[in-house]
Design an enzyme around this catalytic site. Structure first.
Site, PDB file in Angstrom:
ATOM      1  N   TYR A   1      27.947 -13.436  -4.525  1.00  0.00           N
ATOM      2  CA  TYR A   1      28.466 -12.566  -5.600  1.00  0.00           C
ATOM      3  C   TYR A   1      28.725 -11.159  -5.075  1.00  0.00           C
ATOM      4  O   TYR A   1      27.999 -10.665  -4.212  1.00  0.00           O
ATOM      5  CB  TYR A   1      27.469 -12.503  -6.761  1.00  0.00           C
ATOM      6  CG  TYR A   1      27.293 -13.843  -7.418  1.00  0.00           C
ATOM      7  CD1 TYR A   1      28.148 -14.257  -8.435  1.00  0.00           C
ATOM      8  CD2 TYR A   1      26.313 -14.726  -6.972  1.00  0.00           C
ATOM      9  CE1 TYR A   1      28.019 -15.513  -9.004  1.00  0.00           C
ATOM     10  CE2 TYR A   1      26.180 -15.988  -7.533  1.00  0.00           C
ATOM     11  CZ  TYR A   1      27.036 -16.370  -8.544  1.00  0.00           C
ATOM     12  OH  TYR A   1      26.914 -17.619  -9.105  1.00  0.00           O
TER      13      TYR A   1
ATOM     14  N   TYR B   1      26.014   1.449  -2.391  1.00  0.00           N
ATOM     15  CA  TYR B   1      25.961   0.085  -2.924  1.00  0.00           C
ATOM     16  C   TYR B   1      27.320  -0.595  -2.765  1.00  0.00           C
ATOM     17  O   TYR B   1      27.417  -1.717  -2.261  1.00  0.00           O
ATOM     18  CB  TYR B   1      25.540   0.130  -4.403  1.00  0.00           C
ATOM     19  CG  TYR B   1      25.654  -1.186  -5.132  1.00  0.00           C
ATOM     20  CD1 TYR B   1      24.778  -2.238  -4.876  1.00  0.00           C
ATOM     21  CD2 TYR B   1      26.650  -1.375  -6.103  1.00  0.00           C
ATOM     22  CE1 TYR B   1      24.886  -3.447  -5.549  1.00  0.00           C
ATOM     23  CE2 TYR B   1      26.754  -2.577  -6.786  1.00  0.00           C
ATOM     24  CZ  TYR B   1      25.879  -3.608  -6.509  1.00  0.00           C
ATOM     25  OH  TYR B   1      25.996  -4.807  -7.179  1.00  0.00           O
TER      26      TYR B   1
ATOM     27  N   TRP C   1      29.316  -5.232 -14.520  1.00  0.00           N
ATOM     28  CA  TRP C   1      28.491  -4.889 -15.699  1.00  0.00           C
ATOM     29  C   TRP C   1      27.668  -6.082 -16.220  1.00  0.00           C
ATOM     30  O   TRP C   1      27.859  -6.530 -17.361  1.00  0.00           O
ATOM     31  CB  TRP C   1      29.380  -4.373 -16.810  1.00  0.00           C
ATOM     32  CG  TRP C   1      30.151  -3.115 -16.521  1.00  0.00           C
ATOM     33  CD1 TRP C   1      30.415  -2.549 -15.306  1.00  0.00           C
ATOM     34  CD2 TRP C   1      30.766  -2.245 -17.492  1.00  0.00           C
ATOM     35  NE1 TRP C   1      31.154  -1.406 -15.452  1.00  0.00           N
ATOM     36  CE2 TRP C   1      31.386  -1.190 -16.782  1.00  0.00           C
ATOM     37  CE3 TRP C   1      30.873  -2.252 -18.878  1.00  0.00           C
ATOM     38  CZ2 TRP C   1      32.086  -0.171 -17.413  1.00  0.00           C
ATOM     39  CZ3 TRP C   1      31.571  -1.241 -19.508  1.00  0.00           C
ATOM     40  CH2 TRP C   1      32.173  -0.222 -18.788  1.00  0.00           C
TER      41      TRP C   1
HETATM   42  N1  NAP Z   1      23.889  -6.102 -12.183  1.00  0.00           N
HETATM   43  C1  NAP Z   1      25.168  -5.797 -12.272  1.00  0.00           C
HETATM   44  O1  NAP Z   1      25.600  -5.059 -13.163  1.00  0.00           O
HETATM   45  C2  NAP Z   1      26.158  -6.382 -11.285  1.00  0.00           C
HETATM   46  C3  NAP Z   1      27.517  -6.002 -11.395  1.00  0.00           C
HETATM   47  C4  NAP Z   1      28.430  -6.544 -10.500  1.00  0.00           C
HETATM   48  C5  NAP Z   1      28.012  -7.433  -9.538  1.00  0.00           C
HETATM   49  N2  NAP Z   1      26.689  -7.758  -9.434  1.00  0.00           N
HETATM   50  C6  NAP Z   1      26.297  -8.681  -8.376  1.00  0.00           C
HETATM   51  O2  NAP Z   1      25.899  -9.895  -8.981  1.00  0.00           O
HETATM   52  C7  NAP Z   1      24.863 -10.498  -8.205  1.00  0.00           C
HETATM   53  C8  NAP Z   1      23.667 -10.797  -9.080  1.00  0.00           C
HETATM   54  O3  NAP Z   1      23.208  -9.562  -9.617  1.00  0.00           O
HETATM   55  P1  NAP Z   1      22.059  -9.486 -10.727  1.00  0.00           P
HETATM   56  O4  NAP Z   1      22.532  -8.585 -11.784  1.00  0.00           O
HETATM   57  O5  NAP Z   1      21.569 -10.844 -11.047  1.00  0.00           O
HETATM   58  O6  NAP Z   1      20.963  -8.692  -9.882  1.00  0.00           O
HETATM   59  P2  NAP Z   1      19.434  -8.473 -10.183  1.00  0.00           P
HETATM   60  O7  NAP Z   1      19.084  -8.891 -11.557  1.00  0.00           O
HETATM   61  O8  NAP Z   1      19.097  -7.106  -9.719  1.00  0.00           O
HETATM   62  O9  NAP Z   1      18.777  -9.526  -9.201  1.00  0.00           O
HETATM   63  C9  NAP Z   1      18.825  -9.351  -7.827  1.00  0.00           C
HETATM   64  C10 NAP Z   1      17.716 -10.167  -7.249  1.00  0.00           C
HETATM   65  O10 NAP Z   1      17.698  -9.962  -5.833  1.00  0.00           O
HETATM   66  C11 NAP Z   1      16.356  -9.892  -5.443  1.00  0.00           C
HETATM   67  N3  NAP Z   1      16.181  -9.181  -4.202  1.00  0.00           N
HETATM   68  C12 NAP Z   1      16.204  -7.850  -3.982  1.00  0.00           C
HETATM   69  N4  NAP Z   1      15.931  -7.595  -2.702  1.00  0.00           N
HETATM   70  C13 NAP Z   1      15.746  -8.795  -2.095  1.00  0.00           C
HETATM   71  C14 NAP Z   1      15.421  -9.191  -0.780  1.00  0.00           C
HETATM   72  N5  NAP Z   1      15.190  -8.303   0.190  1.00  0.00           N
HETATM   73  N6  NAP Z   1      15.313 -10.513  -0.508  1.00  0.00           N
HETATM   74  C15 NAP Z   1      15.478 -11.435  -1.476  1.00  0.00           C
HETATM   75  N7  NAP Z   1      15.755 -11.115  -2.752  1.00  0.00           N
HETATM   76  C16 NAP Z   1      15.892  -9.808  -3.048  1.00  0.00           C
HETATM   77  C17 NAP Z   1      15.666  -9.168  -6.571  1.00  0.00           C
HETATM   78  O11 NAP Z   1      14.287  -9.417  -6.512  1.00  0.00           O
HETATM   79  P3  NAP Z   1      13.242  -8.367  -7.199  1.00  0.00           P
HETATM   80  O12 NAP Z   1      13.625  -8.320  -8.630  1.00  0.00           O
HETATM   81  O13 NAP Z   1      11.922  -9.004  -6.925  1.00  0.00           O
HETATM   82  O14 NAP Z   1      13.481  -7.074  -6.485  1.00  0.00           O
HETATM   83  C18 NAP Z   1      16.326  -9.799  -7.784  1.00  0.00           C
HETATM   84  O15 NAP Z   1      15.650 -10.962  -8.184  1.00  0.00           O
HETATM   85  C19 NAP Z   1      24.588  -9.534  -7.050  1.00  0.00           C
HETATM   86  O16 NAP Z   1      25.314  -9.932  -5.927  1.00  0.00           O
HETATM   87  C20 NAP Z   1      25.115  -8.215  -7.554  1.00  0.00           C
HETATM   88  O17 NAP Z   1      25.495  -7.358  -6.492  1.00  0.00           O
HETATM   89  C21 NAP Z   1      25.759  -7.276 -10.303  1.00  0.00           C
END
Ligand code: NAP
Length: 308
Positions: free
Chosen positions: A110, A136, A161
């Site tokens: 992603y 980021y 988002w």
């Molecule tokens: N959130 C947004 O608004 C957004 C927007 C656009 C794209 N994305 C992308 O969508 C994807 C999913 O995002 P999401 O919103 O589900 O993110 P999220 O809720 O922040 O989850 C990210 C996960 O990655 C884990 N993580 C962090 N550091 C790590 C490491 N060193 N090794 C293994 N795991 C690790 C975190 O664990 P901990 O919780 O234990 O730290 C968390 O469970 C990502 O690729 C993100 O870049 C997100």
């Protein structure tokens, strides 16, 4: 008769917003081995900042699919934590792609609209030139490029988002603040589409099904199909709104009397610069996989109905 192959799926980070939902949505596609940072009774431990650990787990499990839902997502903190953000978001996806290629697996990964600077008039297409404004965004762009360069079968879904019923997100923050305060000031000049983590996970699973269907008996057939559709896809709900409009709709569905005032980005300075325009064109995803995500506020309504 050839035994149908029971696929093994390595799901990295079953604890994040999207990862949590993927754990359920991917079940019909195979046996899931999920990892989290801490591990646990039903999950393996994996820290993406440790490339040797990535190699070890992929070589041990020899999955057919690797789904990476992990990322360093603390956008402001990343400005001060460059090395770790790069290790997780830029280096690790490349290592995952290398290992996937080595064992004949496909990688799902992603990314984010933060790879763009937000200056475009109109929504961004996959081929628009990225120009990230933050650490980021730069780290996520480097991760995309690393995956693409390896040449393993891969699907990279860029979204925006993300919110859901669990985790750290705008929906839960607005609901909490609305209980604590009579009015809120929310940015009204950044536009994008909110995406429910469940919808992203469902769309991922269904997109995979379109390629895996009928190719069960031989993984090499499925891999060939996935290779033929490999690439970058914008994956997002339809429509667009500002953060302020998103907040208003959340509080309307929550039947909250909290008032939401629109403010400008300049009135709410943050450590990392965000794109003013986060809108993504999803025509490529629709065309290749025959799937469309619903309007952002339809998804929000469903998510909030479930939270009640
Ligand atoms: N959130 C947004 O608004 C957004 C927007 C656009 C794209 N994305 C992308 O969508 C994807 C999913 O995002 P999401 O919103 O589900 O993110 P999220 O809720 O922040 O989850 C990210 C996960 O990655 C884990 N993580 C962090 N550091 C790590 C490491 N060193 N090794 C293994 N795991 C690790 C975190 O664990 P901990 O919780 O234990 O730290 C968390 O469970 C990502 O690729 C993100 O870049 C997100």
């Amino acid at each position: 008769m050839v035994e149908p192959l029971r696929r093994r799926i390595l799901l990295i980070s079953a604890d994040g917003q999207v990862g949590w939902e993927l754990q359920r949505c991917l079940q019909p596609l195979g046996e899931i081995v999920a990892t989290t940072l801490e591990g646990g009774a039903t999950q393996r431990t994996l820290n993406l900042a440790d490339p040797d650990a990535i190699c070890a787990i992929v070589r041990e499990l020899r999955p057919q699919l690797v789904v990476n839902a992990a990322a360093y997502t603390a956008v402001d903190q990343a400005e001060d934590d460059v090395d770790l953000a790069m290790a997780i978001n830029a280096v690790a996806p490349g290592v995952l792609a290398e290992e996937a290629k080595r064992c004949g697996a496909a990688l799902v990964h992603y990314s984010t609209e933060y790879v763009f600077d937000g200056g475009k008039i109109g929504a961004y297409r996959e081929e628009d030139v990225p120009n990230p404004l933050s650490v980021y965004g730069r780290s996520k762009l480097a991760g995309e490029q690393a995956v693409q360069q390896v040449g393993a079968a891969h699907l990279i879904f860029r979204t925006s988002w993300v919110y859901g019923a669990r985790g750290k997100n705008f929906l839960l923050t607005m609901l909490r603040l609305a209980r604590e305060r009579p009015e809120l000031n929310v940015i009204d000049d950044q536009t994008g589409a909110p995406n429910w983590s469940r919808m992203l996970a469902e769309a991922t699973a269904q997109a995979l099904v379109t390629q895996l269907r009928g190719a069960d008996e031989k993984w090499s057939n499925a891999l060939e199909r996935l290779q033929s559709v490999s690439g970058l896809y914008h994956l997002s709900a339809a429509g667009a709104v500002s953060w302020c409009g998103f907040a208003r709709r959340i509080l309307e569905f929550a039947e909250s009397s909290c008032r939401v005032n629109g403010i400008t980005t300049a009135q709410y300075p943050l450590r990392a610069t965000r794109p003013m325009n986060s809108r993504l064109v999803t025509e490529k995803f629709s065309r290749i996989f025959g799937l469309d995500l619903p309007a952002w506020d339809e998804a929000l309504k469903l998510c909030m109905a479930e939270m009640k």
